[in-house]
Design a protein around this motif. Structure first.
Motif, PDB file in Angstrom:
ATOM      1  N   LEU A 346       0.819  -1.213   0.000  1.00 34.60           N
ATOM      2  CA  LEU A 346       0.000   0.000   0.000  1.00 34.60           C
ATOM      3  C   LEU A 346       0.852   1.261   0.000  1.00 34.60           C
ATOM      4  O   LEU A 346       0.389   2.323  -0.438  1.00 34.60           O
ATOM      5  CB  LEU A 346      -0.938  -0.004   1.216  1.00 34.60           C
ATOM      6  N   LYS A 347       2.086   1.163   0.467  1.00 33.55           N
ATOM      7  CA  LYS A 347       2.953   2.341   0.461  1.00 33.55           C
ATOM      8  C   LYS A 347       3.312   2.771  -0.960  1.00 33.55           C
ATOM      9  O   LYS A 347       3.775   3.905  -1.177  1.00 33.55           O
ATOM     10  CB  LYS A 347       4.232   2.061   1.258  1.00 33.55           C
ATOM     11  N   ASP A 348       3.091   1.883  -1.945  1.00 31.08           N
ATOM     12  CA  ASP A 348       3.374   2.219  -3.341  1.00 31.08           C
ATOM     13  C   ASP A 348       2.211   2.929  -4.024  1.00 31.08           C
ATOM     14  O   ASP A 348       2.315   3.294  -5.201  1.00 31.08           O
ATOM     15  CB  ASP A 348       3.726   0.948  -4.125  1.00 31.08           C
ATOM     16  N   LEU A 349       1.099   3.109  -3.317  1.00 31.49           N
ATOM     17  CA  LEU A 349      -0.075   3.772  -3.892  1.00 31.49           C
ATOM     18  C   LEU A 349      -0.074   5.242  -3.500  1.00 31.49           C
ATOM     19  O   LEU A 349       0.188   5.592  -2.347  1.00 31.49           O
ATOM     20  CB  LEU A 349      -1.361   3.111  -3.401  1.00 31.49           C
ATOM     21  N   GLU A 350      -0.385   6.094  -4.462  1.00 32.75           N
ATOM     22  CA  GLU A 350      -0.519   7.526  -4.176  1.00 32.75           C
ATOM     23  C   GLU A 350      -1.945   7.787  -3.710  1.00 32.75           C
ATOM     24  O   GLU A 350      -2.904   7.505  -4.438  1.00 32.75           O
ATOM     25  CB  GLU A 350      -0.212   8.342  -5.423  1.00 32.75           C
ATOM     26  N   PRO A 351      -2.116   8.319  -2.493  1.00 32.76           N
ATOM     27  CA  PRO A 351      -3.468   8.538  -1.973  1.00 32.76           C
ATOM     28  C   PRO A 351      -4.313   9.376  -2.922  1.00 32.76           C
ATOM     29  O   PRO A 351      -3.877  10.398  -3.454  1.00 32.76           O
ATOM     30  CB  PRO A 351      -3.218   9.286  -0.653  1.00 32.76           C
ATOM     31  N   GLY A 352      -5.538   8.916  -3.147  1.00 32.44           N
ATOM     32  CA  GLY A 352      -6.472   9.653  -3.976  1.00 32.44           C
ATOM     33  C   GLY A 352      -6.310   9.461  -5.468  1.00 32.44           C
ATOM     34  O   GLY A 352      -7.058  10.039  -6.247  1.00 32.44           O
ATOM     35  N   LYS A 353      -5.350   8.628  -5.887  1.00 33.88           N
ATOM     36  CA  LYS A 353      -5.096   8.388  -7.306  1.00 33.88           C
ATOM     37  C   LYS A 353      -5.336   6.922  -7.649  1.00 33.88           C
ATOM     38  O   LYS A 353      -4.855   6.030  -6.949  1.00 33.88           O
ATOM     39  CB  LYS A 353      -3.656   8.761  -7.678  1.00 33.88           C
ATOM     40  N   VAL A 354      -6.076   6.680  -8.724  1.00 38.90           N
ATOM     41  CA  VAL A 354      -6.341   5.305  -9.150  1.00 38.90           C
ATOM     42  C   VAL A 354      -5.089   4.743  -9.822  1.00 38.90           C
ATOM     43  O   VAL A 354      -4.486   5.391 -10.681  1.00 38.90           O
ATOM     44  CB  VAL A 354      -7.527   5.257 -10.122  1.00 38.90           C
ATOM     45  N   LYS A 355      -4.706   3.532  -9.432  1.00 39.38           N
ATOM     46  CA  LYS A 355      -3.553   2.861 -10.024  1.00 39.38           C
ATOM     47  C   LYS A 355      -4.012   1.571 -10.689  1.00 39.38           C
ATOM     48  O   LYS A 355      -4.661   0.735 -10.063  1.00 39.38           O
ATOM     49  CB  LYS A 355      -2.490   2.554  -8.968  1.00 39.38           C
ATOM     50  N   ASP A 356      -3.677   1.422 -11.966  1.00 37.98           N
ATOM     51  CA  ASP A 356      -4.025   0.234 -12.750  1.00 37.98           C
ATOM     52  C   ASP A 356      -2.765  -0.612 -12.890  1.00 37.98           C
ATOM     53  O   ASP A 356      -1.763  -0.156 -13.449  1.00 37.98           O
ATOM     54  CB  ASP A 356      -4.540   0.661 -14.118  1.00 37.98           C
ATOM     55  N   VAL A 357      -2.776  -1.851 -12.351  1.00 35.40           N
ATOM     56  CA  VAL A 357      -1.558  -2.665 -12.324  1.00 35.40           C
ATOM     57  C   VAL A 357      -1.830  -4.088 -12.816  1.00 35.40           C
ATOM     58  O   VAL A 357      -2.924  -4.628 -12.631  1.00 35.40           O
ATOM     59  CB  VAL A 357      -0.950  -2.744 -10.902  1.00 35.40           C
ATOM     60  N   TRP A 358      -0.820  -4.651 -13.472  1.00 32.19           N
ATOM     61  CA  TRP A 358      -0.763  -6.083 -13.773  1.00 32.19           C
ATOM     62  C   TRP A 358       0.254  -6.716 -12.835  1.00 32.19           C
ATOM     63  O   TRP A 358       1.369  -6.211 -12.699  1.00 32.19           O
ATOM     64  CB  TRP A 358      -0.340  -6.321 -15.221  1.00 32.19           C
ATOM     65  N   LEU A 359      -0.113  -7.827 -12.193  1.00 31.95           N
ATOM     66  CA  LEU A 359       0.761  -8.496 -11.231  1.00 31.95           C
ATOM     67  C   LEU A 359       1.027  -9.924 -11.684  1.00 31.95           C
ATOM     68  O   LEU A 359       0.091 -10.653 -12.034  1.00 31.95           O
ATOM     69  CB  LEU A 359       0.123  -8.521  -9.845  1.00 31.95           C
ATOM     70  N   ASN A 360       2.306 -10.321 -11.659  1.00 36.27           N
ATOM     71  CA  ASN A 360       2.659 -11.710 -11.951  1.00 36.27           C
ATOM     72  C   ASN A 360       2.279 -12.599 -10.771  1.00 36.27           C
ATOM     73  O   ASN A 360       2.507 -12.238  -9.608  1.00 36.27           O
ATOM     74  CB  ASN A 360       4.160 -11.839 -12.222  1.00 36.27           C
ATOM     75  N   LEU A 361       1.715 -13.757 -11.059  1.00 34.73           N
ATOM     76  CA  LEU A 361       1.335 -14.706 -10.017  1.00 34.73           C
ATOM     77  C   LEU A 361       2.511 -15.612  -9.677  1.00 34.73           C
ATOM     78  O   LEU A 361       3.242 -16.061 -10.564  1.00 34.73           O
ATOM     79  CB  LEU A 361       0.145 -15.552 -10.468  1.00 34.73           C
TER      80      LEU A 361
END
Length: 558
Positions: A346-361
């Motif tokens: 969560l520390k990698d998220l900017e508060p108030g900004k939507v983040k669209d991410v692809w994550l490797n499983l």
């Protein structure tokens, strides 16, 4: 293995308190000149040299005295083992029950001894803290010979004795002495937590059998143990031990914000079925408590599922917590099989900004057992700390909509109408509007015809209504230009999707070149944007689009 984490925390906390008590009167006069404070800790003591607790803690732990602590711990360990086993059993079984998966009917200890090998403290540090607080971190290592047997019973009535063996643990425990007071022992309470889990390894074995003979049970038990440790004692969760009478509710863990998560889709998932394809679903959580874990719908017979499910989570410490996503293959009455997992800090998220991410499983977040590709999962994330309502445009009541929905801008009349309704809930609100999509061009498309060209066109589909539009065909081009605009009436913008497929037109059919999948989150928040998007499933190529949103929020009919 929360039982040995608990006893280790208890021993560390107990030793720290006992040493402070014992040395308070003997060392107070000479602590100002003590030379055993580590160089990187000295700055913290200079800030409040008048505090006797700071001075005492600063001079306690030289290398010699650390060895002294370990030596005495080894001596008393047989007595700790004998005295603590039943206490641990009575305290840890309720914790395991709290994290017990639904496929297990019960989970209890039938045998529990801590073994003959005592844990060892390998490092101590004093931390800089706010006024009125002292924090100490202790690194501990334990390669023990514990004898633990769990009696488990499944929902179908099968009972199994599971032995936990070869436990290896290394971690850093944090002890916080707060508040500092004038009354002996100079602090009102101690709170403790597992600050960092550096290593945790153990093996599971069915007593008198092979655990692999029961499909899925090993992963279920191991996951339960790791979840219990992760959530019951790992920072920011902390246990509070009052030393002096008083109200210490301000030391308890409290929510600091909400995390909005949209589980969009996954691609290229590993197939776990011998016949057909996997039936994937996702489990998401910030804390692995049963009532705080969210489960998506199951998509049958699909390795590239599209969910577009929305969830909301409470956050207690954005600097250390993370969102975990686990993708499973639904096996019906049998235990679901894990396809892979991923996490977002969560520390990698900017508060108030939507983040669209692809994550490797991966197979395991703690132990990277292999580098096999298991697929990817796509998420949209929005972290909103409490108190940001004035920063994010919010004409709604705070308890009416999710933070994502609060970010929408409505005119004064609509906002006033929503504010008047005290009975409305999140599910009662629909973000209705018109989505205008301009298909501008495509670049560097792969050649699919024998002559090294393609005849591309674009098909646009709204997922919920299945409304479709398509562009004209551009013959013999790998860089087509369309500049065509299409309008969609969208009934529920926050829960709908736009699917854009690029096809190659043939006389007797068509071949898909690639596709792009969009939630409407970004266009709803921004109003309008133009961007270039890489085509999924294509060797090369990208698509340039312009999206515009005209909102008209309404309420669902009763």
């Amino acid at each position: 293995m929360s039982f040995f984490v608990g006893i280790a925390i208890g021993v560390a906390c107990g030793i720290a308190i006992v040493v402070v008590f014992a040395r308070f009167s003997n060392h107070r006069s000479r602590c100002d000149n003590c030379g055993c404070v580590r160089e990187n800790d000295s700055a913290g003591f200079e800030k409040d040299s008048s505090s006797p607790v700071l001075s005492i803690l600063g001079c306690l732990f030289s290398a010699t005295e650390l060895a002294w602590l370990n030596s005495h711990l080894r001596k008393i360990w047989p007595y700790v083992d004998e005295a603590a086993s039943e206490l641990i059993r009575s305290n840890v079984e309720p914790i395991l029950e709290q994290y017990r998966p639904v496929i297990l009917a019960s989970l209890q200890f039938s045998k529990l001894t801590l073994g003959t090998v005592a844990p060892q403290f390998t490092g101590v540090s004093i931390l800089e803290c706010e006024a009125g607080e002292v924090a100490m971190e202790l690194e501990m290592q334990w390669d023990g010979n514990q004898n633990i047997v769990l009696d488990i019973r499944t929902r179908v009535g099968v009972g199994l004795p599971i032995q936990i063996k070869n436990i290896r643990f290394t971690g850093v425990f944090r002890l916080m002495f707060k508040p500092l007071v004038e009354e002996f022992p100079c602090f009102g309470a101690v709170s403790y937590s597992l600050r960092e889990k550096k290593n945790l390894e153990f093996k599971l074995k069915i007593v008198g059998g092979d655990i692999t003979s029961v499909p899925g049970i090993s992963d279920v038990i191991e996951g339960t143990i790791r979840d219990a440790i992760e959530d019951s004692i790992t920072w920011p969760v902390r246990k509070i031990v009052p030393i002096l009478p008083g109200d210490y509710s301000d030391l308890e863990l409290k929510p600091v914000g909400t995390l909005e998560v949209k589980l969009v889709q996954a691609r290229d998932l590993t197939n776990k079925d011998l016949i057909g394809k996997s039936d994937p679903y996702a489990v998401l959580f910030v804390r692995p408590l049963r009532d705080r874990m969210k489960t998506s719908k199951t998509i049958n017979n699909e390795l590239n599922p599209i969910w577009n499910d929305h969830f909301e989570f409470i956050v207690e410490d954005a600097s250390t917590q993370h969102l975990t996503v686990r993708i499973f293959d639904d096996e019906g009455v049998q235990a679901s099989e894990l396809i892979g997992c991923a996490l977002v800090r969560l520390k990698d998220l900017e508060p108030g900004k939507v983040k669209d991410v692809w994550l490797n499983l991966v197979k395991d977040l703690d132990v990277q057992r292999d580098n096999k590709y298991r697929g990817e999962v796509r998420l949209e994330l929005l972290y909103c700390p409490f108190g940001m309502e004035s920063v994010i445009t919010n004409p709604f009541r705070p308890d009416l909509l999710t933070s994502l929905e609060k970010a929408l801008k409505l005119d004064g009349t609509e906002a006033a109408e929503m504010a008047k309704s005290n009975s409305l809930k999140k599910k009662d609100v629909i973000v209705r509007g018109v989505l205008s999509v301009t298909v501008i061009s495509a670049e560097n498309l792969p050649a699919v015809d024998l002559l090294g060209k393609a005849d591309p066109y674009v098909e646009l589909t709204m997922k919920k209504s299945n409304t479709k539009h398509r562009t004209r065909v551009v013959n013999d081009s790998l860089n087509p230009v369309w500049n065509q605009t299409f309008d969609f009436v969208v009934e529920d913008g926050l829960h709908d999707m736009l699917i854009v497929d690029v096809w190659d037109h043939d006389t007797f059919g068509k071949d898909r070149i690639g596709r792009c999948i969009f939630t409407l989150t970004r266009v709803i928040l921004e109003g309008e944007f133009r961007d270039n998007f890489t085509l999924e499933g294509a060797k090369s190529g990208s698509l340039t689009l312009n999206l515009k949103w005209s909102a008209q929020p309404i309420f669902r009919d009763p």
